[in-house]
Design a protein around this motif. Sequence first.
Motif, PDB file in Angstrom:
ATOM      1  N   PHE A 179     -65.050  72.307 -38.233  1.00 16.93           N
ATOM      2  CA  PHE A 179     -65.347  73.664 -37.788  1.00 16.93           C
ATOM      3  C   PHE A 179     -65.535  73.721 -36.276  1.00 16.93           C
ATOM      4  O   PHE A 179     -65.151  74.704 -35.632  1.00 16.93           O
ATOM      5  CB  PHE A 179     -66.599  74.189 -38.506  1.00 16.93           C
ATOM      6  N   MET A 236     -61.280  74.764 -45.536  1.00 11.99           N
ATOM      7  CA  MET A 236     -62.347  75.213 -44.649  1.00 11.99           C
ATOM      8  C   MET A 236     -63.437  75.961 -45.408  1.00 11.99           C
ATOM      9  O   MET A 236     -64.626  75.786 -45.128  1.00 11.99           O
ATOM     10  CB  MET A 236     -61.762  76.100 -43.534  1.00 11.99           C
ATOM     11  N   TYR A 240     -67.332  74.920 -45.706  1.00  9.88           N
ATOM     12  CA  TYR A 240     -68.322  75.871 -45.197  1.00  9.88           C
ATOM     13  C   TYR A 240     -69.366  76.202 -46.256  1.00  9.88           C
ATOM     14  O   TYR A 240     -70.573  76.223 -45.990  1.00  9.88           O
ATOM     15  CB  TYR A 240     -67.619  77.153 -44.739  1.00  9.88           C
ATOM     16  N   PHE A 429     -69.983  77.129 -34.296  1.00 13.85           N
ATOM     17  CA  PHE A 429     -69.173  77.053 -35.514  1.00 13.85           C
ATOM     18  C   PHE A 429     -69.489  75.788 -36.325  1.00 13.85           C
ATOM     19  O   PHE A 429     -69.425  75.800 -37.542  1.00 13.85           O
ATOM     20  CB  PHE A 429     -67.686  77.104 -35.152  1.00 13.85           C
TER      21      PHE A 429
END
Length: 435
Positions: A179, A236, A240, A429
């Motif tokens: 990220f 992703m 996450y 991030f």
Amino acid sequence: MTLPLVGLLGIFVLLAVMLLLKIPVGFAMGLVGFLGMAYVISWNAALGLLGTDLWGTFSTYGLTVIPMFILMGQICFYSRVNERLYKAAYKWFGQTRGGLAITTVWACAGFAAICGSNTATAATMTAVALPEMKKYKYAPVLTAGSIAAGSTLGVVIPPSVVLVVYGLYTGESIGKLFFGSFVPGLILAFLMAATVYVMCVVHPDWGPRGPKSSLPEKIRSLPQAVDMLLLFGIIMYSLYAGLFTPSEAGAAGSVVALLIGVVRRKLTFSGFCSALFDTLRISAMIFVIVAGAVLFGRFLAVTRLPYEAAAWVASLPVPPWMVLWSMIAIYMIGGCIMDALAFLLISIPIFLPVALQMGYDPIWFGIVITVVTTLGAITPPVGINAYIVSGMAKDIPLGTVFRGVVWFLPSYVITLIAIEVFPQVVTFFASLVKN
């Protein structure tokens, strides 16, 4: 001879072994690390290092993340996902001056997002983009430069094999590294596309316009990019949300890539077998480098060179940013003379303690040195991506490739400055990841 001096001597011996004897970097690091441990402590300690440390490293579940992501990229390669990506990007950018080269940069970014390897991206995009740019009479400098430079995005844009190895070696979260590298990767891709535009403004004959596409044609081309978006989104989001570990995300991505290839009838049985073979070959190569780095890193730790260097740098009457850019300069030089991953693993035991001593975040530092060392893939004398493009193009000399990539070097410098001035593009991030 003091222990730190022995460690410094070991580094010089390692470079001499690699450059003069042409021994592969993984074996060279392992040999120097083993002999160094035997010299500093004893032969029994060196033999114990072979048993305990290597077993401890290669018996960990987390190491399975490497072959999983490599397998996903290889399946996508043999399913010809890259060709569909290129056609979709061409519909949107092909009609502008230099549009085919801009298309190549963005197709490289897209394929890098599901491949994770700059050499694989260089080989696939050369095969796909080179014939098209030749057909529209693009200058060899622009053609070769855009392919070679664009393919380095495979190291920066997640999932990146280099970031995976960095995370495993340092114990940092691979999800946070992925990220954290996303925005710097996009910045670098935008700057490369802008460089193509500047090149065509300065030399309008380098990139003639392609045929124009209507808005309905552009919209109809978007489904061709769905494969890449689906894979990237699964990886992703799962990281996450904490649904998968990095290894599980790589395995899920490989399964989805396999299903896409089968459903679209683009993946043949021989292609699948080739993907497995290439995955084994590349994974074995990386594991040998990791094994050598473990042995060499333990040797440096015993000599206390990294800690002495960190303490010495911390005592210097200079601001941290000057030390950082000194390290960046060393990484630029090191990336030019050896493989980026190998130099990364050699230097981490020395420079990471220095960075931590100065208060830099290890995730942020990992992204910075990844961007810097990927320069080595396009700069002489190693420049593996440049060699791949020149070798596959055949009629484009290596010197022409290097002249083309010179135009793109400021993109890396500007990206590094942006990351340093606004570290939040990495740290914010990265903080979104739950594990």
